[in-house]
Motif scaffolding. Structure first.
Motif, PDB file in Angstrom:
ATOM      1  N   HIS A 190      47.367  17.315  69.084  1.00  0.00           N
ATOM      2  CA  HIS A 190      48.556  17.333  69.989  1.00  0.00           C
ATOM      3  C   HIS A 190      49.876  17.817  69.341  1.00  0.00           C
ATOM      4  CE1 HIS A 190      46.350  15.441  73.623  1.00  0.00           C
ATOM      5  NE2 HIS A 190      45.555  15.214  72.633  1.00  0.00           N
ATOM      6  N   ALA A 191      50.137  17.110  68.197  1.00  0.00           N
ATOM      7  CA  ALA A 191      51.311  17.117  67.696  1.00  0.00           C
ATOM      8  C   ALA A 191      51.555  18.639  67.082  1.00  0.00           C
ATOM      9  CB  ALA A 191      51.390  16.390  66.252  1.00  0.00           C
ATOM     10  N   LEU A 192      50.480  19.259  66.323  1.00  0.00           N
ATOM     11  CA  LEU A 192      50.439  20.594  66.095  1.00  0.00           C
ATOM     12  C   LEU A 192      50.664  21.547  67.057  1.00  0.00           C
ATOM     13  CD1 LEU A 192      47.792  20.246  63.268  1.00  0.00           C
ATOM     14  CD2 LEU A 192      50.189  20.815  62.896  1.00  0.00           C
ATOM     15  N   THR A 193      49.785  21.411  68.018  1.00  0.00           N
ATOM     16  CA  THR A 193      50.163  22.333  69.269  1.00  0.00           C
ATOM     17  C   THR A 193      51.315  22.552  70.103  1.00  0.00           C
ATOM     18  OG1 THR A 193      47.778  22.075  69.615  1.00  0.00           O
ATOM     19  CG2 THR A 193      48.868  23.101  71.510  1.00  0.00           C
ATOM     20  N   GLY A 194      52.020  21.179  70.280  1.00  0.00           N
ATOM     21  CA  GLY A 194      53.455  21.296  70.826  1.00  0.00           C
ATOM     22  C   GLY A 194      54.410  21.669  69.984  1.00  0.00           C
ATOM     23  N   ALA A 244      51.376  34.440  68.851  1.00  0.00           N
ATOM     24  CA  ALA A 244      51.588  33.100  68.504  1.00  0.00           C
ATOM     25  C   ALA A 244      51.473  32.306  69.833  1.00  0.00           C
ATOM     26  CB  ALA A 244      52.660  32.707  67.911  1.00  0.00           C
ATOM     27  N   ARG A 245      51.977  32.926  71.030  1.00  0.00           N
ATOM     28  CA  ARG A 245      51.863  32.272  72.138  1.00  0.00           C
ATOM     29  C   ARG A 245      50.541  32.196  72.847  1.00  0.00           C
ATOM     30  NH1 ARG A 245      52.660  33.691  77.907  1.00  0.00           N
ATOM     31  NH2 ARG A 245      53.901  32.077  78.891  1.00  0.00           N
ATOM     32  N   ALA A 246      49.804  33.103  72.330  1.00  0.00           N
ATOM     33  CA  ALA A 246      48.212  33.086  72.951  1.00  0.00           C
ATOM     34  C   ALA A 246      47.403  32.093  72.168  1.00  0.00           C
ATOM     35  CB  ALA A 246      47.451  34.355  73.037  1.00  0.00           C
ATOM     36  N   LEU A 247      47.739  31.703  71.006  1.00  0.00           N
ATOM     37  CA  LEU A 247      47.232  30.747  70.238  1.00  0.00           C
ATOM     38  C   LEU A 247      47.330  29.791  70.518  1.00  0.00           C
ATOM     39  CD1 LEU A 247      46.890  32.781  66.768  1.00  0.00           C
ATOM     40  CD2 LEU A 247      44.871  31.991  68.083  1.00  0.00           C
ATOM     41  N   GLY A 248      48.770  29.387  70.798  1.00  0.00           N
ATOM     42  CA  GLY A 248      49.204  27.912  71.261  1.00  0.00           C
ATOM     43  C   GLY A 248      48.750  27.704  72.663  1.00  0.00           C
ATOM     44  N   TYR A 249      48.401  28.544  73.401  1.00  0.00           N
ATOM     45  CA  TYR A 249      47.918  28.060  74.543  1.00  0.00           C
ATOM     46  C   TYR A 249      46.404  27.858  74.551  1.00  0.00           C
ATOM     47  CZ  TYR A 249      52.114  28.304  77.542  1.00  0.00           C
ATOM     48  OH  TYR A 249      53.161  28.001  78.132  1.00  0.00           O
ATOM     49  N   PHE A 250      45.722  28.760  73.568  1.00  0.00           N
ATOM     50  CA  PHE A 250      44.239  28.476  73.254  1.00  0.00           C
ATOM     51  C   PHE A 250      44.131  27.070  72.903  1.00  0.00           C
ATOM     52  CE2 PHE A 250      40.720  28.772  70.261  1.00  0.00           C
ATOM     53  CZ  PHE A 250      39.859  28.557  71.182  1.00  0.00           C
ATOM     54  N   ALA A 251      44.963  26.490  71.924  1.00  0.00           N
ATOM     55  CA  ALA A 251      45.066  25.235  71.580  1.00  0.00           C
ATOM     56  C   ALA A 251      44.971  24.163  72.429  1.00  0.00           C
ATOM     57  CB  ALA A 251      45.990  25.118  70.198  1.00  0.00           C
ATOM     58  N   ALA A 252      45.954  24.549  73.361  1.00  0.00           N
ATOM     59  CA  ALA A 252      46.259  23.657  74.548  1.00  0.00           C
ATOM     60  C   ALA A 252      44.956  23.543  75.510  1.00  0.00           C
ATOM     61  CB  ALA A 252      47.567  23.988  75.292  1.00  0.00           C
ATOM     62  N   LEU A 264      40.397  23.515  64.588  1.00  0.00           N
ATOM     63  CA  LEU A 264      40.886  24.824  64.052  1.00  0.00           C
ATOM     64  C   LEU A 264      42.091  25.333  64.772  1.00  0.00           C
ATOM     65  CD1 LEU A 264      39.996  26.934  62.034  1.00  0.00           C
ATOM     66  CD2 LEU A 264      38.268  27.578  63.658  1.00  0.00           C
ATOM     67  N   ALA A 265      41.881  25.184  66.256  1.00  0.00           N
ATOM     68  CA  ALA A 265      42.807  25.958  67.078  1.00  0.00           C
ATOM     69  C   ALA A 265      44.201  25.434  66.772  1.00  0.00           C
ATOM     70  CB  ALA A 265      42.457  25.889  68.642  1.00  0.00           C
ATOM     71  N   ALA A 266      44.200  24.131  66.550  1.00  0.00           N
ATOM     72  CA  ALA A 266      45.577  23.474  66.339  1.00  0.00           C
ATOM     73  C   ALA A 266      46.461  24.183  65.247  1.00  0.00           C
ATOM     74  CB  ALA A 266      45.662  21.906  66.214  1.00  0.00           C
ATOM     75  N   SER A 267      45.494  24.285  64.063  1.00  0.00           N
ATOM     76  CA  SER A 267      46.009  24.979  62.890  1.00  0.00           C
ATOM     77  C   SER A 267      46.236  26.509  63.012  1.00  0.00           C
ATOM     78  CB  SER A 267      45.045  24.836  61.784  1.00  0.00           C
ATOM     79  OG  SER A 267      45.112  23.454  61.171  1.00  0.00           O
ATOM     80  N   MET A 268      45.634  27.124  63.814  1.00  0.00           N
ATOM     81  CA  MET A 268      45.941  28.697  63.857  1.00  0.00           C
ATOM     82  C   MET A 268      46.967  28.677  64.671  1.00  0.00           C
ATOM     83  SD  MET A 268      41.939  29.710  64.931  1.00  0.00           S
ATOM     84  CE  MET A 268      42.395  31.430  65.419  1.00  0.00           C
ATOM     85  N   ALA A 316      53.055  27.515  57.827  1.00  0.00           N
ATOM     86  CA  ALA A 316      51.983  28.850  57.906  1.00  0.00           C
ATOM     87  C   ALA A 316      50.753  28.622  56.813  1.00  0.00           C
ATOM     88  CB  ALA A 316      52.648  30.096  58.153  1.00  0.00           C
ATOM     89  N   ALA A 317      51.571  28.822  55.333  1.00  0.00           N
ATOM     90  CA  ALA A 317      50.402  28.991  54.411  1.00  0.00           C
ATOM     91  C   ALA A 317      49.465  27.686  54.254  1.00  0.00           C
ATOM     92  CB  ALA A 317      51.344  28.917  52.958  1.00  0.00           C
ATOM     93  N   GLU A 318      50.026  26.279  54.544  1.00  0.00           N
ATOM     94  CA  GLU A 318      49.098  25.333  54.472  1.00  0.00           C
ATOM     95  C   GLU A 318      48.274  25.414  55.674  1.00  0.00           C
ATOM     96  OE1 GLU A 318      49.309  20.447  55.327  1.00  0.00           O
ATOM     97  OE2 GLU A 318      51.143  21.372  54.514  1.00  0.00           O
ATOM     98  N   HIS A 319      48.484  25.794  56.641  1.00  0.00           N
ATOM     99  CA  HIS A 319      47.489  25.993  57.569  1.00  0.00           C
ATOM    100  C   HIS A 319      46.296  26.959  57.712  1.00  0.00           C
ATOM    101  CE1 HIS A 319      48.564  22.258  60.099  1.00  0.00           C
ATOM    102  NE2 HIS A 319      49.984  22.818  59.867  1.00  0.00           N
TER     103      HIS A 319
END
Length: 332
Positions: A190-194, A244-252, A264-268, A316-319
């Motif tokens: 949740h935290a990463l996605t937000g 970035a927006r598409a991946l954010g909403y996919f994570a949500a 995986l989705a949150a890190s992406m 970004a590098a860490e994820h």
């Protein structure tokens, strides 16, 4: 899994956008930054609108819509920390209008006569100096601590309306009933996605400002937006934001549907947001020229919020490394 907003979500997006434009305009951010205006009335507006009640994982997409709009507006309240850090760690301790944040490291817990005693120093805690409650992750579990039980010192950061603090726990005694049963790993998704969607919103704001500047700024008798070099940079910014927006909403969506791909989705999402802010920062400042470096230009607020997001909860590098490791493990 559908990747398009339905009619209700589109209506929600429009409603939130209009509310943020009205309640959190750029002029308010400037008053808070330059004059020390109080953001608490704005926080109460969010509570009155019901935005602080989006704590059910099933509401993850609706919450994501709010976070993107607030990122676009450089929200000065503890909404991000409360809704994406505290609430997922301590859902049973949330309440409408009650602010909170999370402490992920630096604190130890030991059992003592039926209670728990917390000690340590947590660094770089988002809204650690103004949250009413703190959800503290330790090896012994997650504990909810009232703000008056700790000592918090706000740290100066380049985002003038962002609150970051160091928090001292000095033999803080908490009762056993203050222990949360939440899963810290799931809460981190949740935290990463937000945070990723907040960064996306900030990058969208930067792009909007650049496009407006390109339409109105003239050189050699023509708007600079007519020049191919400017168009290419603006297009690159747009592509980065939309990715970035598409991946954010996919994570949500993975959170809302309890999809096992949510880690995986949150890190992406966080990695893509980090890459996006780097490109947007570079191109936005260049296309504004010297004006992009001035305090009077609102571009600074969007850029600073996006850049601060990159420094929180791993860059970004860490994820990207986490994604590669997980994909490699899956292939094996």
């Amino acid at each position: 899994m559908l990747l398009e907003f339905d009619a209700e979500q589109r209506l929600w997006q429009d409603t939130v956008h209009k509310a943020v434009l009205k309640e959190c305009p750029p002029a308010l951010i400037r008053r808070i930054s330059d004059e020390g205006a109080d953001p608490d009335p704005l926080w109460r507006v969010y509570a009155d609108l019901g935005w602080t009640e989006l704590t059910d994982p099933a509401d993850a997409v609706e919450l994501a819509i709010v976070l993107e709009e607030l990122g676009r507006a450089t929200d000065p309240t503890p909404y991000l920390a409360t809704m994406t850090q505290f609430a997922p760690l301590a859902p049973e301790f949330t309440g409408p209008g009650r602010s909170g944040t999370a402490v992920y490291s630096g604190v130890t817990a030991r059992a003592d006569h039926g209670d728990w005693v917390l000690d340590g120093v947590a660094r770089h805690v988002l809204d650690g100096d103004r949250a009413e409650q703190l959800a503290v992750v330790t090896a012994g579990g997650v504990f909810v601590v009232p703000a008056d039980a700790v000592t918090a010192v706000r740290s100066p950061v380049f985002d003038p309306v962002l609150h970051i603090a160091d928090v001292l726990f000095d033999h803080v005694r908490v009762p056993a009933r203050a222990r949360s049963a939440a899963d810290p790993e799931r809460a981190r998704h949740h935290a990463l996605t937000g945070l990723a969607l907040t960064m996306v919103g900030a990058c969208r704001r930067a792009l909007d400002l650049v496009l407006d500047h390109a339409r109105t700024r003239h050189q050699f008798g023509a708007p600079i937006g007519s020049f191919q070099a400017v168009q290419h940079k603006a297009a690159d910014m747009h592509v980065a934001v939309e990715r970035a927006r598409a991946l954010g909403y996919f994570a949500a969506l993975t959170i809302a549907e309890d999809d096992p791909r949510r880690r995986l989705a949150a890190s992406m999402a966080k990695a893509a947001a980090g890459e996006c802010q780097a490109l947007v920062f570079r191109h936005a400042v260049q296309l504004f020229g010297a004006m992009g470096h001035t305090w009077e230009n609102d571009l600074q607020f969007a850029i600073k919020r996006a850049k601060a997001g990159e420094l929180l909860l791993g860059g970004a590098a860490e994820h990207r490394a986490l994604i590669a490791e997980e994909c490699h493990a899956t292939d094996l």
